[in-house]
Motif scaffolding. Sequence first.
Motif, PDB file in Angstrom:
ATOM      1  N   ASP A   1      -8.300   7.622   3.826  1.00  0.00           N
ATOM      2  CA  ASP A   1      -6.978   7.036   3.618  1.00  0.00           C
ATOM      3  C   ASP A   1      -6.530   6.166   4.790  1.00  0.00           C
TER       4      ASP A   1
ATOM      5  N   ASP B   1      -6.264   2.959   5.240  1.00  0.00           N
ATOM      6  CA  ASP B   1      -5.295   1.906   4.913  1.00  0.00           C
ATOM      7  C   ASP B   1      -3.897   2.498   4.744  1.00  0.00           C
ATOM      8  N   GLN B   2      -3.808   3.647   4.105  1.00  0.00           N
ATOM      9  CA  GLN B   2      -2.507   4.287   3.896  1.00  0.00           C
ATOM     10  C   GLN B   2      -1.919   4.767   5.222  1.00  0.00           C
TER      11      GLN B   2
ATOM     12  N   GLY C   1      -7.660  -3.937  10.301  1.00  0.00           N
ATOM     13  CA  GLY C   1      -6.529  -3.646   9.427  1.00  0.00           C
ATOM     14  C   GLY C   1      -5.490  -4.749   9.461  1.00  0.00           C
TER      15      GLY C   1
ATOM     16  N   LYS D   1      -6.933  -7.731   7.546  1.00  0.00           N
ATOM     17  CA  LYS D   1      -6.990  -7.489   6.105  1.00  0.00           C
ATOM     18  C   LYS D   1      -5.638  -7.719   5.441  1.00  0.00           C
ATOM     19  N   TYR D   2      -4.567  -7.352   6.134  1.00  0.00           N
ATOM     20  CA  TYR D   2      -3.227  -7.442   5.554  1.00  0.00           C
ATOM     21  C   TYR D   2      -2.342  -8.441   6.301  1.00  0.00           C
TER      22      TYR D   2
ATOM     23  N   ALA E   1      -0.732   1.640   7.068  1.00  0.00           N
ATOM     24  CA  ALA E   1       0.481   1.136   6.427  1.00  0.00           C
ATOM     25  C   ALA E   1       1.686   1.993   6.802  1.00  0.00           C
TER      26      ALA E   1
ATOM     27  N   ILE F   1       0.877  -1.161   0.000  1.00  0.00           N
ATOM     28  CA  ILE F   1       0.000   0.000   0.000  1.00  0.00           C
ATOM     29  C   ILE F   1       0.916   1.212   0.000  1.00  0.00           C
TER      30      ILE F   1
ATOM     31  N   LYS G   1     -10.893  -1.506  14.991  1.00  0.00           N
ATOM     32  CA  LYS G   1     -10.494  -0.991  13.678  1.00  0.00           C
ATOM     33  C   LYS G   1      -9.064  -1.417  13.349  1.00  0.00           C
TER      34      LYS G   1
ATOM     35  N   LYS H   1       2.554   4.368   1.075  1.00  0.00           N
ATOM     36  CA  LYS H   1       2.733   4.925   2.418  1.00  0.00           C
ATOM     37  C   LYS H   1       3.053   6.397   2.296  1.00  0.00           C
TER      38      LYS H   1
END
Length: 158
Positions: A69, A71-72, A109, A112-113, A75, A3, A105, A5
């Motif tokens: 953002d 996820d960003q 995350g 998910k990753y 990451a 992802i 939350k 960063k």
Amino acid sequence: MNIEKYTTSKLDEYTYQFNSFGPKGIIELRVVISEFFGEDAYQGYNLAFGVWDDDLKVINDTADTRNGDMDQILATVAEIALVFLDSPSGGYIYAEGSNLARTRKYQMGISKYFSEIRAHFNVKGLIINSVQNESDRFEWEDIRSGKNYRAFALFKND
């Protein structure tokens, strides 16, 4: 993680800064890693992050950027944790949300990753086992899908 960063600035040995960019504008975020205790051969470090309040000169870890953002941001925080754990400080990082919803939350995350995360970290989850007539018992376990945790410990893989 694969992802994009954000670019970070290291403000001192334990403080990092980066900006979130999105529909709500540019929002400054900070990550502070602080030593809090040692366990066995590992030194523990707390990882705190959130929106930087420049007036009060503190991190607001309850503010939601709602900048699209997440996820960003996560990451970027994970990358900071990885760089920190690669440093001579070493040890492990303890992470817990400012409330149960935020911890959840973070767990979403991580889930998910997870395949990418476990390439760099061994992740433990904190569970609380209530025992009748005794105080709660806290235990760490390797994280498992479908189970909620109160906090996380990240150890750098060797």
